[in-house]
Scaffold this active site. Structure first.
Site, short mmCIF file in Angstrom:
data_model
loop_
_atom_site.label_atom_id
_atom_site.label_comp_id
_atom_site.label_asym_id
_atom_site.label_seq_id
_atom_site.Cartn_x
_atom_site.Cartn_y
_atom_site.Cartn_z
N GLY A 18 -79.03 54.15 -1.84
CA GLY A 18 -77.66 54.24 -1.35
C GLY A 18 -77.54 54.67 0.09
N ASP B 89 -79.41 54.30 2.53
CA ASP B 89 -79.94 53.33 3.50
C ASP B 89 -79.01 52.14 3.70
OD1 ASP B 89 -82.13 54.91 3.77
OD2 ASP B 89 -83.51 53.61 2.66
N THR B 90 -78.49 51.58 2.60
CA THR B 90 -77.80 50.27 2.73
C THR B 90 -76.46 50.18 2.03
OG1 THR B 90 -78.87 49.35 0.75
CG2 THR B 90 -80.07 49.14 2.84
N GLY C 143 -79.28 64.42 -11.36
CA GLY C 143 -80.51 64.83 -12.04
C GLY C 143 -81.64 63.87 -11.76
N GLU D 122 -85.58 52.32 -11.96
CA GLU D 122 -84.92 51.02 -12.05
C GLU D 122 -85.93 49.90 -11.88
OE1 GLU D 122 -80.52 52.20 -10.16
OE2 GLU D 122 -81.87 50.82 -9.13
#
Length: 652
Positions: free
Chosen positions: A37, A39-40, A69, A103
């Site tokens: 988040g 970064d881009t 967390g 992810e």
């Protein structure tokens, strides 16, 4: 944490709703965006998400506040599983986030187990640094190891992160360094659109009988557990159900592959010109050509080389439907080394020998339906919501027996009897008894005989000229001929003589052959005595020899490559009832041609004389396309018959 995700500022609860994918799983999203988040989020990723949304692509973009967390939220993992495609934006600090790495592990798992497509974007980072864990990625992994040494119950976690980074960075993607972001985003969206279109579930009729059995046999032949490249053939007579079986098999297994392609109507595509047809099919087959407007093939040999180079490392599922020549197999799926390990190629054809020559691992012959299955299919078509009365039941046995278990014949005949009273059934059966030796062509012809004159003209026009054409275009042409297409097309749809797929009018090749045979039989030896001309040699014969008569109503001359032809100015003199003339890739540079006054629709983009002339009388032209010509005059007495004229002419 509640089992919910946030998207576009709204809370969307995870439930059982959503689109059902090819494997039977629920797909809620088209695309999952994985990114760091800080970064881009407010730059590249935000712009990419907006571009996807603008094209109607449902992309999951989680909100920053969900990341609380160390453990990734179950809702995020589920969103990955419920997405068709994952786009991973590798930025400078991507590996510093344990959420991003978790992810990525799930994304790689979904690719390996469910065939999810993964698209990496290397945003101002070197792909080799991601792949080999160098630079910021090396330091981030070292920091994670130190942090997890004392308080982690999973000592293998960092190892899985490393493996996922290596695997994802080996996938072909986009490396953005100095390029304009808008240009890269445009290409990403193109590729996603092409892949989503490619992954759509194919349409299979709901009332198909014994389909589970067919797919089970194909599953055995395909041997999905094997890592070798396997080619399997499906063969049988026209109308037996080969295409439907291939579609159902494709739907059942598409989720297991990295790339899928279903090339339909190969025989028809190559009918007029094998070279141009094969080139078109190769361009549809190669993934990059699907989404890169600037990438074109020069010839089939280049296409063969590119097919192999682009697909040799991909696990692919390819279906070639209705193959009729060996060259089609050689140029589209030439050898097993063209495709990556675990790939499957399914080919449908009427000729078993053709499949055997190309070296199938297995071949499946589609048999006609047995009596019970045929009766079941007939009953679902004619009596979808009720049980037949005893009299209808008895007649249905005789009618089904006549079809010899051919699914297409059952569907066409059943549709013509649905909702009809008993006397109509008896009359239909009496007529069937007169058909020579139960010829299936005659069974299909019966559906044509039940049409009125306007509907017959519409059906024959579609069979001879307009199969595969845009529906609205065909309606305009037919309206210009006063054929009432709004009503007639609905009748043809109800009788299953045509279908509409993706806005185009389609027709089973067996039904198309039946329609064209009807026209051919009007005058087997003299084309100029037929109502419609579409075969190249017949058209040239009629127009150069001047053998056309008043029976000719429509002509199409369609060439694969531009070619100059010379027709006499009086070529159409005797065709007083000609209403449609379509000439594509046909140059005419001689004297102006005189057209009959009954002509309603004229398409001849490459007509180069400076004027169009008509025989004397009231002009009825409605549609006109002379878009590439230098024409300036429409004749001294030309009058527009209707204000809906489609006049497309270059202003040159």
């Amino acid at each position: 944490m509640e089992d919910e995700v946030r998207r576009k500022g709204k809370v969307i609860r995870q439930d059982s709703r959503g689109a059902i994918g090819e494997s039977g799983r629920s797909y809620r999203y088209d695309v999952f965006l994985s990114f760091r988040g800080e970064d881009t989020r407010n730059g590249f990723t935000s712009h990419l998400h907006a571009a996807l949304d603008q094209r109607g692509i449902d992309a999951f973009l989680d909100e920053e506040e969900l990341r609380q967390g160390e453990e990734i939220a179950p809702a995020i993992l589920r969103a990955i599983e419920e997405s068709r495609i994952s786009i991973v934006v590798f930025s400078e600090n991507y590996a510093s986030s344990s959420w991003c790495l978790d992810e990525l592990v799930r994304i790689v798992e979904c690719r390996d187990t469910m065939g999810q497509m993964v698209c990496p974007v290397f945003y101002k980072v070197d792909p080799s640094n991601v792949r080999k864990h160098r630079g910021r990625y090396r330091q981030a992994l070292i920091d994670h190891e130190e942090r997890l040494k004392s308080n982690s119950s999973d000592p293998e976690k960092v190892k899985r992160w490393r493996e996922a980074l290596t695997a994802a960075a080996h996938i072909s993607g986009w490396h953005l360094v100095d390029q304009r972001e808008s240009y890269v985003i445009k290409n990403i969206v193109k590729r996603v659109c092409a892949q989503l279109k490619n992954r759509k579930k194919l349409s299979v009729p709901e009332n198909v009988v014994a389909m589970d059995s067919h797919v089970h046999h194909l599953r055995t032949l395909l041997d999905m557990e094997s890592n070798e490249v396997r080619m399997v053939g499906i063969y049988g007579s026209g109308g037996i159900g080969k295409t439907t079986i291939a579609k159902a098999t494709y739907n059942a297994f598409a989720h297991k592959f990295e790339y899928c392609s279903f090339l339909s109507n190969i025989r028809a595509t190559c009918e007029n010109s094998s070279e141009s047809g094969l080139l078109k099919l190769q361009e549809a087959l190669i993934p990059e050509v699907r989404w890169d407007d600037g990438l074109k093939l020069g010839n089939v040999h280049e296409g063969m080389s590119m097919t192999k180079s682009r697909l040799c490392k991909k696990k692919v599922l390819i279906v070639l439907d209705d193959v009729s020549q060996l060259i089609q197999l050689e140029t589209l799926v030439g050898g097993h080394d063209w495709f990556g390990c675990g790939s499957r190629i399914i080919i449908t054809a009427r000729d078993a020998y053709l499949l055997a020559v190309h070296g199938m691992h297995g071949m499946y012959k589609v048999q006609p339906l047995d009596r019970l299955s045929a009766r079941t299919l007939f009953r679902t078509i004619v009596f979808p919501n009720s049980s037949p009365c005893p009299d209808h039941e008895e007649l249905s046995y005789n009618i089904v027996e006549y079809t010899k278990g051919l699914p297409l014949a059952i569907k066409v005949l059943g549709s013509s009897l649905r909702g009809k009273k008993l006397p109509v059934w008896k009359s239909k059966l009496d007529k069937l008894k007169e058909v020579f030796n139960g010829d299936i062509f005659s069974v299909l012809r019966m559906s044509f005989d039940g049409l009125d004159d306007y509907e017959k003209d519409i059906f024959l026009d579609i069979a001879c000229f307009f199969k595969g054409e845009n529906e609205s275009y065909v309606r305009n042409v037919l309206k210009s001929c006063d054929l009432y297409p709004d009503d007639g097309i609905e009748v043809l749809l109800d009788k299953l003589l045509i279908t509409i797929e993706h806005g185009k009018l389609e027709m089973h090749d067996m039904i198309q052959e039946m329609g064209r045979e009807i026209v051919r039989k009007e005058s087997p030896k003299e084309p100029g005595e037929r109502s419609r001309l579409w075969f190249y040699k017949d058209v040239l014969h009629v127009l150069t020899e001047g053998t056309g008569t008043s029976k000719v109503e429509a002509i199409m001359i369609k060439l694969a490559a531009p070619e100059e032809v010379h027709f006499s100015a009086q070529a159409f003199t005797n065709m007083r009832r000609l209403r449609i003339f379509l000439a594509r890739n046909v140059y005419h540079t001689g004297d102006p041609v005189y057209f009959p006054t009954e002509l309603r629709w004229l398409e001849w983009p490459d007509y180069y004389p400076t004027s169009v002339s008509f025989n004397t009388g009231h002009r009825k032209l409605v549609g006109l396309d002379l878009s590439k010509s230098t024409i300036r005059l429409l004749g001294k007495t030309f009058e527009v018959h209707t204000c809906n004229i489609l006049f497309r002419q270059n202003n040159r």
